[in-house]
Design a protein around this motif. Structure first.
Motif, PDB file in Angstrom:
ATOM      1  N   GLY A 123      -3.797  -5.133  -9.192  1.00 21.02           N
ATOM      2  CA  GLY A 123      -3.609  -3.799  -8.647  1.00 21.02           C
ATOM      3  C   GLY A 123      -4.366  -3.463  -7.319  1.00 21.02           C
ATOM      4  O   GLY A 123      -5.657  -4.248  -7.112  1.00 21.02           O
ATOM      5  N   ALA A 124      -3.846  -2.782  -6.605  1.00 22.33           N
ATOM      6  CA  ALA A 124      -4.470  -2.528  -5.130  1.00 22.33           C
ATOM      7  C   ALA A 124      -4.231  -1.204  -4.869  1.00 22.33           C
ATOM      8  O   ALA A 124      -3.312  -0.426  -5.533  1.00 22.33           O
ATOM      9  CB  ALA A 124      -3.495  -3.401  -4.183  1.00 22.33           C
ATOM     10  N   SER A 125      -5.185  -0.258  -4.124  1.00 23.26           N
ATOM     11  CA  SER A 125      -5.128   1.197  -3.893  1.00 23.26           C
ATOM     12  C   SER A 125      -4.190   1.439  -2.670  1.00 23.26           C
ATOM     13  O   SER A 125      -3.997   2.466  -2.499  1.00 23.26           O
ATOM     14  CB  SER A 125      -6.437   1.520  -3.669  1.00 23.26           C
ATOM     15  N   ARG A 126      -3.761   0.283  -1.668  1.00 23.06           N
ATOM     16  CA  ARG A 126      -2.989   0.661  -0.611  1.00 23.06           C
ATOM     17  C   ARG A 126      -1.738  -0.167  -0.761  1.00 23.06           C
ATOM     18  O   ARG A 126      -1.580  -1.162  -1.517  1.00 23.06           O
ATOM     19  CB  ARG A 126      -3.570   0.111   0.548  1.00 23.06           C
ATOM     20  N   CYS A 127      -0.732   0.175  -0.108  1.00 22.36           N
ATOM     21  CA  CYS A 127       0.649  -0.332   0.182  1.00 22.36           C
ATOM     22  C   CYS A 127       0.582  -1.782   0.753  1.00 22.36           C
ATOM     23  O   CYS A 127      -0.057  -1.656   1.934  1.00 22.36           O
ATOM     24  CB  CYS A 127       1.698   0.460   0.707  1.00 22.36           C
ATOM     25  N   PRO A 128       0.998  -2.760   0.436  1.00 24.74           N
ATOM     26  CA  PRO A 128       0.948  -3.938   1.410  1.00 24.74           C
ATOM     27  C   PRO A 128       1.993  -4.172   2.200  1.00 24.74           C
ATOM     28  O   PRO A 128       1.758  -5.177   3.315  1.00 24.74           O
ATOM     29  CB  PRO A 128       0.810  -5.472   0.311  1.00 24.74           C
ATOM     30  N   PHE A 129       3.003  -3.501   2.195  1.00 19.36           N
ATOM     31  CA  PHE A 129       4.134  -3.456   3.247  1.00 19.36           C
ATOM     32  C   PHE A 129       3.680  -2.990   4.582  1.00 19.36           C
ATOM     33  O   PHE A 129       2.976  -1.766   4.603  1.00 19.36           O
ATOM     34  CB  PHE A 129       5.042  -2.894   2.691  1.00 19.36           C
ATOM     35  N   VAL A 130       4.439  -3.071   5.800  1.00 19.06           N
ATOM     36  CA  VAL A 130       3.930  -2.322   7.103  1.00 19.06           C
ATOM     37  C   VAL A 130       4.472  -0.879   6.996  1.00 19.06           C
ATOM     38  O   VAL A 130       3.646  -0.211   7.536  1.00 19.06           O
ATOM     39  CB  VAL A 130       4.802  -3.196   8.150  1.00 19.06           C
ATOM     40  N   THR A 131       5.494  -0.702   6.373  1.00 21.24           N
ATOM     41  CA  THR A 131       5.955   0.765   5.979  1.00 21.24           C
ATOM     42  C   THR A 131       6.137   0.968   4.516  1.00 21.24           C
ATOM     43  O   THR A 131       6.586   0.056   3.879  1.00 21.24           O
ATOM     44  CB  THR A 131       7.331   0.999   6.795  1.00 21.24           C
ATOM     45  N   ILE A 132       5.810   2.096   4.233  1.00 22.99           N
ATOM     46  CA  ILE A 132       5.898   2.489   2.913  1.00 22.99           C
ATOM     47  C   ILE A 132       7.276   2.682   2.567  1.00 22.99           C
ATOM     48  O   ILE A 132       8.038   3.649   2.865  1.00 22.99           O
ATOM     49  CB  ILE A 132       4.886   3.750   2.461  1.00 22.99           C
ATOM     50  N   PRO A 133       7.471   2.072   1.389  1.00 13.68           N
ATOM     51  CA  PRO A 133       9.190   2.315   0.997  1.00 13.68           C
ATOM     52  C   PRO A 133       9.211   3.625   0.081  1.00 13.68           C
ATOM     53  O   PRO A 133       8.561   4.012  -0.311  1.00 13.68           O
ATOM     54  CB  PRO A 133       9.375   1.097  -0.083  1.00 13.68           C
ATOM     55  N   ARG A 134      10.552   4.122   0.406  1.00 19.92           N
ATOM     56  CA  ARG A 134      10.898   5.253  -0.162  1.00 19.92           C
ATOM     57  C   ARG A 134      11.267   4.961  -1.622  1.00 19.92           C
ATOM     58  O   ARG A 134      12.400   4.123  -1.838  1.00 19.92           O
ATOM     59  CB  ARG A 134      11.871   5.842   0.566  1.00 19.92           C
ATOM     60  N   THR A 135      10.795   5.621  -2.488  1.00 16.32           N
ATOM     61  CA  THR A 135      11.247   5.310  -4.050  1.00 16.32           C
ATOM     62  C   THR A 135      11.285   6.611  -4.596  1.00 16.32           C
ATOM     63  O   THR A 135      10.647   7.589  -4.371  1.00 16.32           O
ATOM     64  CB  THR A 135      10.465   4.372  -4.851  1.00 16.32           C
ATOM     65  N   GLN A 136      12.088   6.718  -5.908  1.00 14.14           N
ATOM     66  CA  GLN A 136      11.997   8.056  -6.582  1.00 14.14           C
ATOM     67  C   GLN A 136      10.946   8.015  -7.759  1.00 14.14           C
ATOM     68  O   GLN A 136      11.148   8.694  -8.694  1.00 14.14           O
ATOM     69  CB  GLN A 136      13.579   8.129  -7.170  1.00 14.14           C
ATOM     70  N   ARG A 137      10.307   7.030  -7.545  1.00 14.48           N
ATOM     71  CA  ARG A 137       9.457   6.653  -8.895  1.00 14.48           C
ATOM     72  C   ARG A 137       7.772   6.605  -8.319  1.00 14.48           C
ATOM     73  O   ARG A 137       7.812   6.267  -7.373  1.00 14.48           O
ATOM     74  CB  ARG A 137       9.778   5.624  -9.863  1.00 14.48           C
ATOM     75  N   LEU A 138       7.055   6.798  -9.180  1.00 16.45           N
ATOM     76  CA  LEU A 138       5.633   6.481  -8.969  1.00 16.45           C
ATOM     77  C   LEU A 138       5.625   5.046  -8.854  1.00 16.45           C
ATOM     78  O   LEU A 138       5.858   4.026  -9.842  1.00 16.45           O
ATOM     79  CB  LEU A 138       4.607   6.892  -9.929  1.00 16.45           C
ATOM     80  N   VAL A 139       4.885   4.548  -7.765  1.00 15.11           N
ATOM     81  CA  VAL A 139       4.725   3.131  -7.340  1.00 15.11           C
ATOM     82  C   VAL A 139       3.231   2.870  -7.747  1.00 15.11           C
ATOM     83  O   VAL A 139       2.225   3.307  -7.106  1.00 15.11           O
ATOM     84  CB  VAL A 139       5.383   2.888  -5.948  1.00 15.11           C
ATOM     85  N   PHE A 140       3.129   1.552  -8.201  1.00 15.89           N
ATOM     86  CA  PHE A 140       1.886   0.811  -8.385  1.00 15.89           C
ATOM     87  C   PHE A 140       1.718  -0.218  -7.470  1.00 15.89           C
ATOM     88  O   PHE A 140       2.578  -1.146  -7.631  1.00 15.89           O
ATOM     89  CB  PHE A 140       1.357   0.630  -9.862  1.00 15.89           C
ATOM     90  N   TRP A 141       0.827  -0.102  -6.523  1.00 16.38           N
ATOM     91  CA  TRP A 141       0.487  -1.330  -5.402  1.00 16.38           C
ATOM     92  C   TRP A 141      -0.012  -2.343  -6.060  1.00 16.38           C
ATOM     93  O   TRP A 141      -0.909  -2.194  -6.844  1.00 16.38           O
ATOM     94  CB  TRP A 141      -0.056  -0.869  -4.264  1.00 16.38           C
ATOM     95  N   CYS A 142       0.285  -3.622  -5.426  1.00 18.41           N
ATOM     96  CA  CYS A 142      -0.508  -4.814  -6.148  1.00 18.41           C
ATOM     97  C   CYS A 142      -0.750  -5.681  -4.823  1.00 18.41           C
ATOM     98  O   CYS A 142       0.067  -5.737  -3.735  1.00 18.41           O
ATOM     99  CB  CYS A 142       0.192  -5.529  -7.047  1.00 18.41           C
ATOM    100  N   GLU A 143      -1.819  -6.678  -4.921  1.00 19.12           N
ATOM    101  CA  GLU A 143      -1.912  -7.457  -4.168  1.00 19.12           C
ATOM    102  C   GLU A 143      -0.561  -8.631  -3.900  1.00 19.12           C
ATOM    103  O   GLU A 143      -0.155  -8.896  -5.034  1.00 19.12           O
ATOM    104  CB  GLU A 143      -3.086  -8.441  -4.528  1.00 19.12           C
ATOM    105  N   PRO A 144      -0.283  -8.991  -2.650  1.00 13.89           N
ATOM    106  CA  PRO A 144       0.893  -9.528  -2.708  1.00 13.89           C
ATOM    107  C   PRO A 144       0.625 -11.167  -2.799  1.00 13.89           C
ATOM    108  O   PRO A 144       0.655 -11.995  -1.669  1.00 13.89           O
ATOM    109  CB  PRO A 144       1.440  -9.313  -0.914  1.00 13.89           C
TER     110      PRO A 144
END
Length: 185
Positions: A123-144
């Motif tokens: 689990g991570a507190s920040r999005c690892p992608f350059v741009t935050i993807p749009r989704t319709q659900r709550l996303v839990f970020w993780c270390e890539p």
């Protein structure tokens, strides 16, 4: 104005259909047509006797986030329900993780049993992608750090996948080996 298109019709193969399909995959063809030997062709009609078997390209992608199918407890606390979808990406030539797709479901029981606790530990507190993807659900970020093999129908010029399908988790593939194809870099 009507343009003419050339169509190449190969010889038929009565046996070794799987080997024929794999040869189509290796040559970058779209797929093969399979039919019952005794069936007839009806122009403009549809029949179960004739099937198009598409070749789906496969590649490895980094898991950068996930969603799950169950209800939330409190604010962003995940219950022990199975993973619903994975958010996937690949690294570009500058080492930035680019979002490519969200793949939903089709996790067999052993994979789901391994995936949920592994993602929870990463689990991570920040999005690892350059741009935050749009989704319709709550996303839990993780270390890539986890990779997965994904089959898909097509890839856009931006690197996004259409109709992605989870194949398997790839513990043997390092995350930094998951790279965008050369023309997209």
């Amino acid at each position: 104005v009507r343009t003419q298109r050339l169509v190449a019709v190969s010889d038929y193969v009565e046996r070794d259909g799987i080997a024929f399909f794999e040869a189509a995959r290796q040559h970058g063809l779209a797929g093969v047509v399979a039919k019952r030997l005794e069936s007839r062709y009806w122009p403009g009609g549809h029949s179960r006797d004739w099937q198009i078997v598409r070749v789906y390209p496969k590649d490895e992608f980094v898991i950068g986030g996930f969603t799950y199918g169950g209800p939330l407890r409190g604010r962003g606390v995940r219950r022990r329900d199975p993973v619903h979808s994975l958010l996937l990406g690949q690294y570009d030539r500058w080492g930035e993780l680019r979002y490519c797709a969200e793949v939903t479901g089709e996790f067999d029981a052993p994979t789901a049993a391994r995936l949920s606790p592994a993602l929870d530990r990463l689990g991570a507190s920040r999005c690892p992608f350059v741009t935050i993807p749009r989704t319709q659900r709550l996303v839990f970020w993780c270390e890539p750090v986890l990779a997965a093999t994904i089959a898909y129908a097509e890839r856009t010029t931006e690197g996004r996948l259409s109709f992605p399908r989870f194949e398997r988790l790839r513990l043997d593939v390092p995350a930094d080996a998951c790279r965008l194809p050369e023309p997209l870099r």
